[in-house]
Structures are given as structure tokens and as C-alpha cells.
Design a protein around this motif. Structure first.
Motif: not given
Length: 495
Positions: A405, A434, A490
Motif C-alpha cells: 500500500s 481486508i 485505508w
């Protein structure tokens, strides 16, 4: 994906974005992140539930193969979506170059327009332009006539390297499915370059080896391509390809380089598929593969061809891994997964847990994540799954494709025979969920109770973030697979 300026060229072993993680036990027990759970989420495309996600997250699926999808060039979309890379596109859109892992078939034909590499091979790549919310703008064939295109890697000069996970060809006997190879026009088992904004020249990079390739990543400092091998029945190797010319200067990967294979210094034929001690660390060296594209004598079987390249390295002491699959380069470190690594030593395989799909193939574990430090030439086990954790929702099971990420968290796709998750792996060595696949792969009725059962065993694949990190794109690989765009807060979930 390439944050090359964040660490000095002489980075220490614990440098890079996971330095805190490396201080944890290699066998830390995975579990749910304490801050959230996954809940059913409605697909923005049609309101169906195909994924479970953290609260506050949304997704849209596209390019599924349950119904015919025609690409912009008139091609019927092939199935079995696998590895995928994201690139900047026009008007703020994203270009996705996506593999299709179509297997060998005596009746296969190449899809798409243009002269294919092999007219009798049905795999390749498609490119799709989408918005950050997964709305399709355009799509077309970008490589055709290849076979078993599994994963690959994003190159910083604007290309996708796609990998054939096979050694099939007219010079090799029937494959693992029993399909003869006599119908094939060309040898397979190579890597190919696909421009992000166009079509491949369909020329294999033969100097990078003919073996069951899985994924690649690129170190822009040294100009070296790293390659994983997923050789199911036999030991797998970790390789590097050193091109003659630096691709950051030429804008492409040449076919004039040198292939090498990793070996552990002072430990010839090190069994790294076996369970590792806490923070196991090795100094490594690289041995040359003199014949990366070997000639197969008449009568060569599939099994013999599968190890032709790897055996050259093992004759010089190269290390043995179990099923090396996904990999990603981040801050001078290459992270890669060993899908069935971390089991007992080979002589103790009878003690392995035999209750699921880790009972077959080379290696009997539930998976490892490794880190190769490019500057110090040091290898370390980052994470190792429990061998016999029967609670499916707590196990780290068969890690496959990976990406990072914007914050440097590893995002890992699972390829298990039970429930498949996308997992986050933090700097502190913690795993959390996730996403959970809820695309039905099989329906059955219990013969005793009559209970209706659904299975969701198709794997996640091709995880890749959009430039800037807004959207995670990922595939579910199945004959009726599809691609997803996932977005949300996120940072709140540690990603």
C-alpha cells in the motif's frame, strides 16, 4: 510501488518499510485486527454480495466471465483472471494490464486480433482502462498466444512483465493434465514484456529462463529483475536476471542478460521450504545458470523439463523453496511468498497436517513471506504461518500474489481450498483481514442432513493499488472470475 529514495543504498538488514515487523516472531499467530470486522458489502454494479469488507468500504466488480464481455477490439474476454498491474491512464483513469491463466488444451486457439505468439495457446493479457471507481472506459487484447500466464510485475518504465507458469511446448511430453503438446507451435515457459499503453511484441525473453515462472519485481538501483518459480511437484528457486543494458536507460528489458539462482552461503542446497526458526536470516550468493533456455532431447517428459533450469542451480548448491509465487519490490527489499513453505523438514513430512491441500506437492506448510535485502544480499523470513491451525478464519493460508500500500503495508492474496481472504501484514508483525471472497465456487447438498452448502474456494489474485493509492484492484481467479475495484478509508484499517 517503487519508493527507491527512502533508504540509503547501503541499507542495513532491518531497513525498508517492514523494519518493525522483522523484530517479531516468524511464527506470530495470525488473527483478526482488533479494530474492525468484515461485513457483507453490496456490489455497486448490481447490488449483489460478492465480498465482505470493513465498514465504510465500497467496491464495484467488472469484466466478469459469467456473461460474455466483448472487449473494445471485438475480443471475447478470456477467463481465469490472475496477476495484474496498475498504471496511470488518461484523464485520471487507470490502465490495468491483466493476465489470464488459461491452461493447455488440444483444441485451444489464441484470442484477440494480431498475429499471436502461438496460434494454439489460449492465454495472454488484456488491458482495461477504468475510473478509480471501477467503471470501464475501454479494453483490448495486449498479448495473445501464450500459456498459463500467472502473475508478473509492474516495471517503472511503464511496462508489465507477464510470466508463463509452464514449460509446455512441442519438444516436451504431455503436461500434468495429460494433454499432449504436439499441437503447439512454439515453446512456452518464458516471460514477455507488455507496454502499459499498447500491445506486446510477443517476443519471449528467453535469456530469463524457461521454467514455471510466477512473478517478477525490479530493483531500479542495480537494474536487476527478480523472478519466482512455482514448481508444484519439485523444489522451486528464487532467481535474478541481469540484463546487459539498464532498462531505466533503454525503456525495455533486453534479451542479452544473465540468469542466476539464489544460494545460501555456507549451506549448499539449503532447505528453505522447511519450517524456519524465529527471524531466520541468511547471507546469500548467486550462482550462474549457464543454459537458461535448454534444448529438450527427444522424449523429454514434462517432469524432466520442469527441472532442467533449476537443476543447474542446485548442482551448484542453490536453495530449495516451496512454490514461490507473488513478489513486490519496496525500498531496496524484495518481498516474496512461499505458498506451501514453513512445514516440517522433508524427512518429517509424515507429521504434516494432512487435512487440506497442503498435503500434496513439494513443501507441507501453510505459507511464508520472505524478504531479500538487495543492498546487503541478505535473506530473512518475515512471517510464517502455523502448521496445524484448524480454525480456518485464523490461519494464514497459502499466500500468493502480494503488493504494498501507499503506507508500506503488505497486502497478501490467499489461494486456499477453504475461505480465501486478502490479508494485511503490518510493520508490527500482525495479520488482519481486508476482504473475504463470497463468490460461490461450488454448491452441494449434504447426503445425510440434506443441508445446502456453498463453497467460496476461488483465489484472490492480482492485487494492485491505483497510482496514489485510492483504489485496490484485485481479481478472483475462476473460470467465471471477475475483477474488483475496492475503495475506502485505508488508513483507518492500517493499510
Amino acid at each position: 510501488m517503487l519508493k527507491t529514495g527512502a533508504a540509503a543504498a547501503g541499507a542495513a538488514l532491518t531497513g525498508g518499510p517492514f523494519q518493525g515487523l522483522l523484530a517479531e516472531s516468524a511464527s506470530a499467530k495470525p488473527g483478526h485486527h482488533p479494530r474492525f470486522d468484515l461485513v457483507p458489502a453490496l456490489d455497486r454494479r448490481d447490488g449483489q454480495v460478492r465480498l465482505h469488507l470493513p465498514r465504510g468500504f465500497s467496491y464495484r466488480s467488472f469484466h466478469d466471465t459469467e456473461l460474455p464481455v466483448t472487449l473494445g477490439d471485438g475480443t471475447l474476454l478470456p477467463g481465469r483472471h490472475d496477476g495484474m498491474g496498475a498504471f496511470p491512464g488518461p484523464h485520471g483513469n487507470i490502465r490495468l494490464v491483466r493476465n489470464h491463466e488459461i491452461t493447455n488444451s488440444a483444441t485451444a486457439t489464441a484470442f484477440g486480433p494480431g498475429a499471436p505468439y502461438d496460434a494454439n495457446a489460449g492465454a495472454g493479457c488484456t488491458t482495461v482502462e477504468v475510473t478509480k471507481y471501477g467503471e470501464v472506459v475501454d479494453s483490448y487484447t495486449s498479448l495473445n498466444g501464450t500459456m498459463f500466464n500467472c502473475s508478473g510485475g509492474v516495471m517503472p518504465w511503464g511496462s508489465w512483465i507477464t510470466c508463463e507458469e509452464t514449460i509446455n511446448g512441442p519438444d516436451v511430453g504431455p503436461d500434468f493434465q495429460g494433454v499432449p503438446n504436439t499441437h503447439l507451435e512454439e515453446k512456452h515457459g518464458y516471460i514477455f514484456e507488455v507496454p502499459a499503453d499498447g500491445q506486446s511484441n510477443r517476443q519471449p525473453i528467453t535469456r530469463a529462463g524457461r521454467f514455471p515462472h510466477e512473478a517478477v519485481s525490479f530493483d531500479p538501483v542495480d537494474g536487476i529483475l527478480y523472478l519466482t518459480e512455482d514448481n508444484f511437484e519439485f523444489p522451486s528457486g528464487f532467481y535474478r536476471y541481469i540484463p546487459k543494458h539498464h532498462p531505466m536507460d533503454t525503456g525495455f528489458l533486453d534479451n542479452e542478460g544473465r540468469l542466476q539462482m539464489l544460494a545460501v552461503k555456507g549451506r549448499p542446497l539449503a532447505h528453505l521450504e522447511a519450517r524456519q526458526q524465529r527471524r531466520a536470516t541468511y547471507k546469500v550468493e548467486w550462482v550462474d545458470i549457464d543454459d537458461p533456455d535448454p534444448t529438450m532431447p527427444a522424449g523429454t517428459t514434462n517432469d524432466q523439463a520442469l527441472v532442467k533450469v533449476g537443476d543447474q542451480g542446485r548442482a551448484q548448491g542453490a536453495a530449495l523453496f516451496s512454490r514461490l509465487e507473488g513478489q513486490v519490490y519496496e525500498d531496496h527489499v524484495v518481498y516474496f511468498t512461499s505458498t506451501q513453505g514453513g512445514g516440517p523438514a522433508e524427512q518429517d513430512w509424515g507429521a504434516a497436517d494432512d487435512d487440506d491441500d497442503n498435503a500434496s506437492g513439494f513443501g507441507k506448510g501453510n505459507g511464508q513471506v520472505w524478504a531479500y535485502h538487495c543492498r546487503s544480499k541478505t535473506l530473512q523470513v518475515v512471517y510464517q504461518a502455523p502448521v496445524d491451525d484448524t480454525e480456518a478464519n485464523l490461519r494464514f493460508d497459502f499466500p500468493d500474489n502480494i503488493t504494498t500500500s501507499k503506507r508500506g503495508t503488505l497486502v497478501v492474496c490467499e489461494d486456499s481450498a477453504v475461505d480465501n481472504y486478502i490479508r494485511g501484514l503490518s510493520r508490527g508483525g500482525q495479520l488482519w483481514d481486508i476482504a473475504l471472497n463470497r463468490l460461490v465456487s461450488q454448491v452441494s447438498t449434504d447426503p445425510v442432513t440434506g443441508e445446502y452448502r456453498q463453497r467460496y474456494a476461488d483465489e484472490f489474485a492480482g492485487s494492485t493499488f491505483s497510482p496514489g493509492g485510492h483504489t485496490l484492484f484485485v481479481n478472483i481467479q475462476a473460470s467465471a472470475g471477475m475483477t474488483f475495484a475496492i475503495w475506502g478509508p485505508w488508513r483507518k484499517i492500517g493499510v
